[in-house]
Scaffold this motif. Structure first.
Motif, PDB file in Angstrom:
ATOM      1  N   HIS A  84       0.857  -1.192   0.000  1.00  0.00           N
ATOM      2  CA  HIS A  84       0.000   0.000   0.000  1.00  0.00           C
ATOM      3  C   HIS A  84       0.893   1.242   0.000  1.00  0.00           C
ATOM      4  O   HIS A  84       1.126   1.843   1.049  1.00  0.00           O
ATOM      5  N   PRO A  85       1.407   1.637  -1.175  1.00  0.00           N
ATOM      6  CA  PRO A  85       2.391   2.725  -1.247  1.00  0.00           C
ATOM      7  C   PRO A  85       1.936   4.069  -0.682  1.00  0.00           C
ATOM      8  O   PRO A  85       2.764   4.881  -0.286  1.00  0.00           O
ATOM      9  N   SER A  86       0.653   4.325  -0.640  1.00  0.00           N
ATOM     10  CA  SER A  86       0.190   5.617  -0.133  1.00  0.00           C
ATOM     11  C   SER A  86       0.098   5.655   1.391  1.00  0.00           C
ATOM     12  O   SER A  86      -0.189   6.697   1.978  1.00  0.00           O
ATOM     13  N   THR A  87       0.384   4.543   2.036  1.00  0.00           N
ATOM     14  CA  THR A  87       0.315   4.462   3.491  1.00  0.00           C
ATOM     15  C   THR A  87       1.434   5.273   4.133  1.00  0.00           C
ATOM     16  O   THR A  87       2.558   5.302   3.657  1.00  0.00           O
ATOM     17  N   ILE A  88       1.096   5.934   5.229  1.00  0.00           N
ATOM     18  CA  ILE A  88       2.101   6.577   6.081  1.00  0.00           C
ATOM     19  C   ILE A  88       2.035   5.856   7.417  1.00  0.00           C
ATOM     20  O   ILE A  88       0.961   5.667   7.975  1.00  0.00           O
ATOM     21  N   ALA A  89       3.166   5.446   7.933  1.00  0.00           N
ATOM     22  CA  ALA A  89       3.200   4.612   9.132  1.00  0.00           C
ATOM     23  C   ALA A  89       3.629   5.394  10.366  1.00  0.00           C
ATOM     24  O   ALA A  89       4.348   6.380  10.276  1.00  0.00           O
ATOM     25  N   LEU A  90       3.188   4.895  11.504  1.00  0.00           N
ATOM     26  CA  LEU A  90       3.621   5.401  12.803  1.00  0.00           C
ATOM     27  C   LEU A  90       4.266   4.249  13.555  1.00  0.00           C
ATOM     28  O   LEU A  90       3.643   3.217  13.774  1.00  0.00           O
ATOM     29  N   MET A  91       5.524   4.410  13.916  1.00  0.00           N
ATOM     30  CA  MET A  91       6.241   3.421  14.711  1.00  0.00           C
ATOM     31  C   MET A  91       6.311   3.938  16.141  1.00  0.00           C
ATOM     32  O   MET A  91       6.833   5.020  16.382  1.00  0.00           O
ATOM     33  N   VAL A  92       5.776   3.154  17.065  1.00  0.00           N
ATOM     34  CA  VAL A  92       5.826   3.506  18.485  1.00  0.00           C
ATOM     35  C   VAL A  92       6.802   2.537  19.148  1.00  0.00           C
ATOM     36  O   VAL A  92       6.565   1.329  19.164  1.00  0.00           O
ATOM     37  N   VAL A  93       7.893   3.059  19.660  1.00  0.00           N
ATOM     38  CA  VAL A  93       8.913   2.248  20.325  1.00  0.00           C
ATOM     39  C   VAL A  93       8.792   2.501  21.824  1.00  0.00           C
ATOM     40  O   VAL A  93       8.885   3.641  22.267  1.00  0.00           O
ATOM     41  N   ILE A  94       8.596   1.432  22.579  1.00  0.00           N
ATOM     42  CA  ILE A  94       8.449   1.548  24.027  1.00  0.00           C
ATOM     43  C   ILE A  94       9.650   0.862  24.665  1.00  0.00           C
ATOM     44  O   ILE A  94       9.779  -0.360  24.602  1.00  0.00           O
ATOM     45  N   SER A  95      10.524   1.659  25.261  1.00  0.00           N
ATOM     46  CA  SER A  95      11.764   1.100  25.783  1.00  0.00           C
ATOM     47  C   SER A  95      12.473   2.124  26.662  1.00  0.00           C
ATOM     48  O   SER A  95      12.229   3.327  26.553  1.00  0.00           O
ATOM     49  N   ASP A  96      13.362   1.639  27.500  1.00  0.00           N
ATOM     50  CA  ASP A  96      14.235   2.546  28.240  1.00  0.00           C
ATOM     51  C   ASP A  96      15.505   2.833  27.443  1.00  0.00           C
ATOM     52  O   ASP A  96      16.353   3.599  27.869  1.00  0.00           O
ATOM     53  N   GLY A  97      15.635   2.195  26.283  1.00  0.00           N
ATOM     54  CA  GLY A  97      16.793   2.422  25.420  1.00  0.00           C
ATOM     55  C   GLY A  97      18.005   1.591  25.779  1.00  0.00           C
ATOM     56  O   GLY A  97      18.987   1.570  25.050  1.00  0.00           O
ATOM     57  N   ARG A  98      17.941   0.900  26.903  1.00  0.00           N
ATOM     58  CA  ARG A  98      19.071   0.049  27.283  1.00  0.00           C
ATOM     59  C   ARG A  98      19.032  -1.209  26.434  1.00  0.00           C
ATOM     60  O   ARG A  98      18.048  -1.912  26.412  1.00  0.00           O
ATOM     61  N   THR A  99      20.084  -1.453  25.741  1.00  0.00           N
ATOM     62  CA  THR A  99      20.155  -2.620  24.876  1.00  0.00           C
ATOM     63  C   THR A  99      21.408  -3.394  25.218  1.00  0.00           C
ATOM     64  O   THR A  99      22.458  -2.805  25.489  1.00  0.00           O
ATOM     65  N   ASN A 100      21.297  -4.700  25.245  1.00  0.00           N
ATOM     66  CA  ASN A 100      22.443  -5.506  25.644  1.00  0.00           C
ATOM     67  C   ASN A 100      22.615  -6.743  24.781  1.00  0.00           C
ATOM     68  O   ASN A 100      23.351  -7.649  25.146  1.00  0.00           O
ATOM     69  N   VAL A 101      21.958  -6.784  23.632  1.00  0.00           N
ATOM     70  CA  VAL A 101      22.098  -7.909  22.713  1.00  0.00           C
ATOM     71  C   VAL A 101      22.479  -7.343  21.347  1.00  0.00           C
ATOM     72  O   VAL A 101      21.740  -6.542  20.773  1.00  0.00           O
ATOM     73  N   PRO A 102      23.626  -7.752  20.809  1.00  0.00           N
ATOM     74  CA  PRO A 102      24.030  -7.233  19.496  1.00  0.00           C
ATOM     75  C   PRO A 102      23.157  -7.795  18.381  1.00  0.00           C
ATOM     76  O   PRO A 102      22.610  -8.883  18.477  1.00  0.00           O
ATOM     77  N   PHE A 103      23.055  -7.030  17.316  1.00  0.00           N
ATOM     78  CA  PHE A 103      22.293  -7.441  16.143  1.00  0.00           C
ATOM     79  C   PHE A 103      23.192  -8.195  15.174  1.00  0.00           C
ATOM     80  O   PHE A 103      22.827  -9.236  14.660  1.00  0.00           O
ATOM     81  N   ARG A 104      24.357  -7.662  14.920  1.00  0.00           N
ATOM     82  CA  ARG A 104      25.308  -8.280  13.986  1.00  0.00           C
ATOM     83  C   ARG A 104      26.699  -8.372  14.614  1.00  0.00           C
ATOM     84  O   ARG A 104      27.675  -7.962  14.024  1.00  0.00           O
ATOM     85  N   ASN A 105      26.768  -8.851  15.829  1.00  0.00           N
ATOM     86  CA  ASN A 105      28.046  -9.050  16.526  1.00  0.00           C
ATOM     87  C   ASN A 105      28.806  -7.763  16.790  1.00  0.00           C
ATOM     88  O   ASN A 105      30.021  -7.777  16.916  1.00  0.00           O
ATOM     89  N   GLY A 106      28.117  -6.657  16.853  1.00  0.00           N
ATOM     90  CA  GLY A 106      28.753  -5.383  17.155  1.00  0.00           C
ATOM     91  C   GLY A 106      28.432  -4.953  18.574  1.00  0.00           C
ATOM     92  O   GLY A 106      28.075  -5.761  19.426  1.00  0.00           O
ATOM     93  N   ARG A 107      28.540  -3.663  18.816  1.00  0.00           N
ATOM     94  CA  ARG A 107      28.175  -3.102  20.116  1.00  0.00           C
ATOM     95  C   ARG A 107      26.684  -2.797  20.092  1.00  0.00           C
ATOM     96  O   ARG A 107      26.203  -2.067  19.221  1.00  0.00           O
ATOM     97  N   PRO A 108      25.916  -3.334  21.022  1.00  0.00           N
ATOM     98  CA  PRO A 108      24.455  -3.223  20.977  1.00  0.00           C
ATOM     99  C   PRO A 108      23.928  -1.797  20.857  1.00  0.00           C
ATOM    100  O   PRO A 108      23.044  -1.532  20.030  1.00  0.00           O
ATOM    101  N   LEU A 109      24.449  -0.867  21.635  1.00  0.00           N
ATOM    102  CA  LEU A 109      23.930   0.498  21.575  1.00  0.00           C
ATOM    103  C   LEU A 109      24.273   1.154  20.242  1.00  0.00           C
ATOM    104  O   LEU A 109      23.416   1.798  19.618  1.00  0.00           O
ATOM    105  N   ALA A 110      25.503   1.003  19.789  1.00  0.00           N
ATOM    106  CA  ALA A 110      25.901   1.590  18.503  1.00  0.00           C
ATOM    107  C   ALA A 110      25.050   1.026  17.369  1.00  0.00           C
ATOM    108  O   ALA A 110      24.615   1.772  16.475  1.00  0.00           O
ATOM    109  N   GLU A 111      24.773  -0.271  17.406  1.00  0.00           N
ATOM    110  CA  GLU A 111      23.943  -0.885  16.370  1.00  0.00           C
ATOM    111  C   GLU A 111      22.506  -0.349  16.426  1.00  0.00           C
ATOM    112  O   GLU A 111      21.905  -0.075  15.389  1.00  0.00           O
ATOM    113  N   ALA A 112      21.979  -0.206  17.630  1.00  0.00           N
ATOM    114  CA  ALA A 112      20.611   0.300  17.769  1.00  0.00           C
ATOM    115  C   ALA A 112      20.516   1.737  17.268  1.00  0.00           C
ATOM    116  O   ALA A 112      19.559   2.097  16.560  1.00  0.00           O
ATOM    117  N   LEU A 113      21.483   2.564  17.604  1.00  0.00           N
ATOM    118  CA  LEU A 113      21.460   3.959  17.150  1.00  0.00           C
ATOM    119  C   LEU A 113      21.641   4.050  15.638  1.00  0.00           C
ATOM    120  O   LEU A 113      20.999   4.878  14.972  1.00  0.00           O
TER     121      LEU A 113
END
Length: 185
Positions: A84-113
């Motif tokens: 649906h190309p005409s759609t505009i989305a809203l992403m609601v992220v609920i978190s304290d921002g603390r991350t401790n699991v890497p996505f691709r073997n990097g530093r979790p916070l740097a990857e999240a940012l």
């Protein structure tokens, strides 16, 4: 006890947001990030009943793979936008921002940012970050950094009541209807 109260308020506001989305015929989806990854708990739908049940039973605490949650949520939004190309989305992220699991073997916070910055460059969606970090002397303010990278509105749940969160979600949704993407971790 304070964390429990904040999560109860946050969940109440989101439940209200889901009801409002249903009444306005928006589509919603739900992604949870916990443990070692992220999971689509509710694919895009116009019916909030399952989201209600999922949210009420959603556990909090433990590991936080934030970058993976952002990636999964954004992938879900991109898929919806292709359909649906005409759609505009809203992403609601609920978190304290603390991350401790890497996505691709990097530093979790740097990857999240980095992931948040990539998503933030997509003008097809708006974002809101609901910051669940308690107010204290040693607060890290990481959710604020995620919000900044996402070009998102940053809302501290500790400063708000449920009715205020509902209004923020509604104003964000009005700018990003008809597909709303909720993330929780």
């Amino acid at each position: 006890m304070g964390a429990s109260r904040r999560m109860t308020e946050t969940k109440g506001a989101i439940l209200s947001f889901l009801l409002d989305a249903y009444q306005k015929r928006d589509r919603i989806a739900f992604v949870a990030f916990r443990g070692d990854g992220a999971e689509v708990l509710l694919p895009p739908t116009g019916s909030p009943e399952r989201a209600y049940r999922l949210l009420e039973d959603l556990p909090t605490g433990g590991k936080t793979p934030l970058a993976h949650g952002l990636f999964t949520g954004y992938h879900l939004i991109e898929t919806e936008l292709r359909r649906h190309p005409s759609t505009i989305a809203l992403m609601v992220v609920i978190s304290d921002g603390r991350t401790n699991v890497p996505f691709r073997n990097g530093r979790p916070l740097a990857e999240a940012l980095d992931m948040a910055a990539r998503i933030g460059r997509d003008d097809r969606l708006k974002s809101i970050v609901v910051d669940t970090e308690p107010e204290h002397v040693n607060a890290l303010g990481l959710a604020g950094k995620v919000a900044e990278a996402l070009h998102a509105r940053h809302v501290k749940v500790a400063d708000l009541r449920a009715d205020q969160l509902r209004q923020i979600f509604r104003s964000g949704r009005d700018a990003a209807a008809p597909f709303s993407q909720a993330l929780a971790g």
